[in-house]
Enzyme design. Structure first.
Site, PDB file in Angstrom:
ATOM      1  N   HIS A  27     -23.223  10.608 -22.824  1.00 45.89           N
ATOM      2  CA  HIS A  27     -23.243  11.903 -22.140  1.00 45.89           C
ATOM      3  C   HIS A  27     -21.857  12.236 -21.598  1.00 45.89           C
ATOM      4  O   HIS A  27     -21.086  11.345 -21.221  1.00 45.89           O
ATOM      5  CB  HIS A  27     -24.228  11.876 -20.970  1.00 45.89           C
ATOM      6  CG  HIS A  27     -25.655  11.666 -21.383  1.00 45.89           C
ATOM      7  ND1 HIS A  27     -26.390  12.622 -22.044  1.00 45.89           N
ATOM      8  CD2 HIS A  27     -26.501  10.612 -21.224  1.00 45.89           C
ATOM      9  CE1 HIS A  27     -27.614  12.179 -22.271  1.00 45.89           C
ATOM     10  NE2 HIS A  27     -27.710  10.949 -21.786  1.00 45.89           N
TER      11      HIS A  27
ATOM     12  N   CYS B 100     -34.424   1.927 -49.350  1.00 48.64           N
ATOM     13  CA  CYS B 100     -34.251   3.220 -48.659  1.00 48.64           C
ATOM     14  C   CYS B 100     -32.836   3.360 -48.105  1.00 48.64           C
ATOM     15  O   CYS B 100     -32.204   4.385 -48.242  1.00 48.64           O
ATOM     16  CB  CYS B 100     -35.226   3.366 -47.503  1.00 48.64           C
ATOM     17  SG  CYS B 100     -36.946   3.194 -47.950  1.00 48.64           S
TER      18      CYS B 100
HETATM   19  C1  LIG Z   1     -36.073   6.815 -23.130  1.00 48.85           C
HETATM   20  C2  LIG Z   1     -34.684   6.518 -22.687  1.00 48.85           C
HETATM   21  C3  LIG Z   1     -33.626   7.353 -23.055  1.00 48.85           C
HETATM   22  C4  LIG Z   1     -32.329   7.086 -22.626  1.00 48.85           C
HETATM   23  N1  LIG Z   1     -31.288   7.808 -23.135  1.00 48.85           N
HETATM   24  C5  LIG Z   1     -30.020   7.516 -22.751  1.00 48.85           C
HETATM   25  C6  LIG Z   1     -28.906   8.177 -23.329  1.00 48.85           C
HETATM   26  O1  LIG Z   1     -29.034   8.943 -24.278  1.00 48.85           O
HETATM   27  N2  LIG Z   1     -27.677   7.927 -22.827  1.00 48.85           N
HETATM   28  C7  LIG Z   1     -27.470   7.060 -21.801  1.00 48.85           C
HETATM   29  O2  LIG Z   1     -26.345   6.924 -21.352  1.00 48.85           O
HETATM   30  N3  LIG Z   1     -28.510   6.335 -21.286  1.00 48.85           N
HETATM   31  C8  LIG Z   1     -29.759   6.535 -21.760  1.00 48.85           C
HETATM   32  N4  LIG Z   1     -30.809   5.806 -21.282  1.00 48.85           N
HETATM   33  C9  LIG Z   1     -30.546   4.777 -20.287  1.00 48.85           C
HETATM   34  C10 LIG Z   1     -30.006   3.504 -20.946  1.00 48.85           C
HETATM   35  O3  LIG Z   1     -30.723   3.173 -22.111  1.00 48.85           O
HETATM   36  C11 LIG Z   1     -30.114   2.384 -19.932  1.00 48.85           C
HETATM   37  O4  LIG Z   1     -29.531   2.800 -18.732  1.00 48.85           O
HETATM   38  C12 LIG Z   1     -29.399   1.119 -20.400  1.00 48.85           C
HETATM   39  O5  LIG Z   1     -29.843   0.734 -21.673  1.00 48.85           O
HETATM   40  C13 LIG Z   1     -29.668   0.027 -19.371  1.00 48.85           C
HETATM   41  O6  LIG Z   1     -29.163  -1.173 -19.865  1.00 48.85           O
HETATM   42  P1  LIG Z   1     -29.459  -2.521 -19.091  1.00 48.85           P
HETATM   43  O7  LIG Z   1     -28.642  -3.539 -19.751  1.00 48.85           O
HETATM   44  O8  LIG Z   1     -29.315  -2.308 -17.631  1.00 48.85           O
HETATM   45  O9  LIG Z   1     -31.029  -2.749 -19.298  1.00 48.85           O
HETATM   46  P2  LIG Z   1     -31.839  -3.378 -20.504  1.00 48.85           P
HETATM   47  O10 LIG Z   1     -31.364  -2.928 -21.817  1.00 48.85           O
HETATM   48  O11 LIG Z   1     -33.273  -3.128 -20.192  1.00 48.85           O
HETATM   49  O12 LIG Z   1     -31.518  -4.918 -20.406  1.00 48.85           O
HETATM   50  C14 LIG Z   1     -31.978  -5.744 -19.366  1.00 48.85           C
HETATM   51  C15 LIG Z   1     -32.145  -7.135 -19.948  1.00 48.85           C
HETATM   52  O13 LIG Z   1     -32.484  -8.044 -18.919  1.00 48.85           O
HETATM   53  C16 LIG Z   1     -33.346  -9.009 -19.486  1.00 48.85           C
HETATM   54  N5  LIG Z   1     -34.082  -9.678 -18.431  1.00 48.85           N
HETATM   55  C17 LIG Z   1     -34.942  -9.109 -17.548  1.00 48.85           C
HETATM   56  N6  LIG Z   1     -35.495 -10.046 -16.758  1.00 48.85           N
HETATM   57  C18 LIG Z   1     -34.972 -11.237 -17.136  1.00 48.85           C
HETATM   58  C19 LIG Z   1     -35.169 -12.577 -16.702  1.00 48.85           C
HETATM   59  N7  LIG Z   1     -36.049 -12.901 -15.737  1.00 48.85           N
HETATM   60  N8  LIG Z   1     -34.451 -13.557 -17.302  1.00 48.85           N
HETATM   61  C20 LIG Z   1     -33.565 -13.275 -18.304  1.00 48.85           C
HETATM   62  N9  LIG Z   1     -33.384 -12.014 -18.769  1.00 48.85           N
HETATM   63  C21 LIG Z   1     -34.057 -11.006 -18.187  1.00 48.85           C
HETATM   64  C22 LIG Z   1     -34.241  -8.154 -20.375  1.00 48.85           C
HETATM   65  O14 LIG Z   1     -34.943  -8.926 -21.339  1.00 48.85           O
HETATM   66  C23 LIG Z   1     -33.255  -7.190 -20.983  1.00 48.85           C
HETATM   67  O15 LIG Z   1     -32.737  -7.648 -22.215  1.00 48.85           O
HETATM   68  C24 LIG Z   1     -32.105   6.012 -21.747  1.00 48.85           C
HETATM   69  C25 LIG Z   1     -33.154   5.166 -21.394  1.00 48.85           C
HETATM   70  C26 LIG Z   1     -34.421   5.377 -21.909  1.00 48.85           C
HETATM   71  C27 LIG Z   1     -35.504   4.391 -21.635  1.00 48.85           C
END
Ligand SMILES: Cc1cc2nc3c(=O)[nH]c(=O)nc-3n(C[C@H](O)[C@H](O)[C@H](O)COP(=O)(O)OP(=O)(O)OC[C@H]3O[C@@H](n4cnc5c(N)ncnc54)[C@H](O)[C@@H]3O)c2cc1C
Length: 478
Positions: free
Chosen positions: A49, A402
């Site tokens: 974004h 594909c």
């Molecule tokens: C529908 C949707 C649309 C979105 N669209 C956008 C977009 O277009 N652009 C944008 O900028 N953002 C977007 N976002 C937001 C973005 O996807 C997230 O903010 C980002 O992926 C968060 O990353 P993260 O690493 O914090 O979380 P996650 O990808 O959820 O990773 C967290 C990790 O922690 C691990 N974990 C949890 N608990 C434990 C534990 N006890 N022990 C070991 N590991 C653990 C999990 O398994 C996971 O792999 C969107 C989100 C969603 C759901």
């Protein structure tokens, strides 16, 4: 004793790992799943974004704009795919045009470069399928699209090249503070000692924080977003991301061209209690079609190849919560990272390391920021393809018809630096099964290749997470 344990290998944890790998720290990433990027990072809109809609002055606004710019750096250093699409936010009447003007002021205030308001006809010349009823648009040229899990792989591979350790299938089950350090326990009964813990655990952040803190300053409020995926044969229907005006529920249903030519239509925004239920619903699918009709005409929904949903880590704190624990020095929350967390991730990592951790050591001299470019066989010219097949005849074995994915690419996905032995893991890396038939044709071959390459029986090969075998038992005697 580790200097840092990072919990979670999503886009945030992997970016933090890479940032810390610039320093001579001993760092370990623990991931509960059998792969990187299995939660939010694998199920989102993939948009980098511009930063036009977060509230002025919020961390979301500041880190989104910074993150957007940093993706250009990641593109060069890590060779990640980045489509410079730009975006239009649409207004349909006078009232919405006023809101569009306010949004433009917000974008300027947030530091979004080069946004302009265009009249509907000018915008339609650039985007002919845009809705006829749109009267004005806010043009956001810095909006981009990436391939989110590939970015997470790239960051972690690069971090590992620079000394970071990674363990998957390691679920953190408890954290305690003993004398002068943390002890992190996992499902394997491992007790790992570390001076600092960084929780980048997405929708599970509040549960992780409760393992240690008495007063956790936020609660995660999971919010599901559902999508249609249109086949890559629709490529050319749309060049830019199309947004409606944002509401209190978020950015709304969007149309998003993807790096491999597909188009995503979605997401919905529905709060739910369950953190892992990623089904799609009839209501959600109807809602998407209704909302998308305000953005564009003749949307080729007949080219739908898949629907899916992702769960956002919304939080009661409303902004990203990136702070050192008030109760335990050395425990860092990186929580409530819902949208725009994908965009902000590289800036979140820098903010955490530079502003909160403030390393008291110098960066390593031998830090290597580069990750080799990954080239898909189908993108090569006929000449180059022939040359590759001469070098290695397995390039001539097209496994996924594909998407034209070769056996060599499947083997690289299995044996690469962050290799994986699940069907979904191969799909995430090599794209086998991402096309029109959604694996109906090639899944069986991929399954056999994984079994052959990893010396496992066919019925032990998982589809996705742990204990998700595709084959249950033999039905015929040989
Ligand atoms: C529908 C949707 C649309 C979105 N669209 C956008 C977009 O277009 N652009 C944008 O900028 N953002 C977007 N976002 C937001 C973005 O996807 C997230 O903010 C980002 O992926 C968060 O990353 P993260 O690493 O914090 O979380 P996650 O990808 O959820 O990773 C967290 C990790 O922690 C691990 N974990 C949890 N608990 C434990 C534990 N006890 N022990 C070991 N590991 C653990 C999990 O398994 C996971 O792999 C969107 C989100 C969603 C759901």
């Amino acid at each position: 004793m580790y200097d840092f344990i990072i919990i979670g290998a999503g886009i945030v944890g992997t970016n933090i790992a890479r940032e810390l790998s610039k320093y001579p720290f001993k760092t370990l990433v623990l991931e509960k799943e059998n792969d990187v990027a299995n939660h939010q990072t694998v199920a989102n809109s993939a948009i980098i974004h511009s930063g036009h809609d977060p509230i002025e002055g919020s961390l979301k606004a500041i880190l989104c704009v910074k993150g957007n710019a940093l993706y250009e750096e990641l593109e060069h250093e890590l060779n990640i795919p980045l489509l410079k699409t730009g975006a239009f936010v649409l207004a349909h009447d006078e009232e919405e045009e006023k809101m569009l003007e306010e949004l433009k002021i917000r974008a300027d205030h947030n530091g979004v470069p080069s946004s302009t308001i265009l009249d509907g006809d000018t915008a339609r010349k650039l985007e002919p399928h845009m809705s006829d009823s749109a009267t004005k648009v806010l043009s956001l040229p810095t909006t981009k699209v990436t391939y989110p899990w590939e970015v997470a792989f790239a960051c972690l591979e690069n971090a590992m090249k620079n000394g970071v350790e990674f363990q998957k299938n390691q679920e953190v089950t408890n954290i305690s503070w003993i004398n002068d350090h943390f002890v992190v326990e996992t499902n394997f009964k491992d007790k790992i000692e570390t001076k600092n813990v960084i929780s980048a655990s997405g929708i599970f952040s509040d549960q992780i924080a409760h393992m240690l803190e008495k007063n956790v300053p936020y609660t995660i409020k999971p919010r599901r977003g559902e999508y249609y995926v249109l086949d890559r044969r629709v490529k050319g229907y749309l060049e830019r991301v199309l947004y409606p005006l944002p509401t209190s529920k978020g950015k709304g249903v969007l149309l998003v061209p993807q790096v491999h030519g597909n188009i995503l239509v979605g997401p919905t925004s529905v709060e739910q209690l369950n953190k892992t239920r990623t089904n799609t619903t009839l209501d959600g699918m109807k809602q998407i079609k209704e909302d998308a009709a305000r953005l564009a005409k003749n949307i080729p929904f007949d080219k739908t190849i898949r629907t899916f949903s992702g769960i956002r880590a919304g939080s009661t704190y409303k902004d990203f919560y990136i702070q050192e624990s008030k109760e335990y020095k050395g425990f860092f929350h990186v929580a409530g990272i819902d949208s725009p967390g994908l965009t902000a991730a590289p800036a979140i990592a820098r903010y955490l390391v530079d502003e909160l951790i403030k390393p008291n050591v110098s960066k390593k001299d031998d830090y290597d920021p580069i990750r080799e470019k990954k080239i898909f066989f189908y993108t090569l010219s006929e000449e180059e393809q022939k040359k590759k097949i001469k070098e290695n005849p397995l390039y001539g074995n097209i496994v996924c018809k594909c998407e034209k994915i070769t056996e060599v690419e499947i083997l690289e996905a299995i044996h690469g630096p962050l290799g994986n032995d699940t069907i979904k893991g191969i799909k995430k890396r090599a794209r086998a099964g991402s096309g029109l038939c959604q694996g109906g044709y090639c899944e069986n071959t991929v399954l056999k290749i994984i079994a052959r390459e990893t010396n496992q029986p066919l019925d032990k090969i998982n589809y996705y997470g742990k204990d998700t075998p595709i084959l249950w038992k033999e039905t015929k005697v040989k």
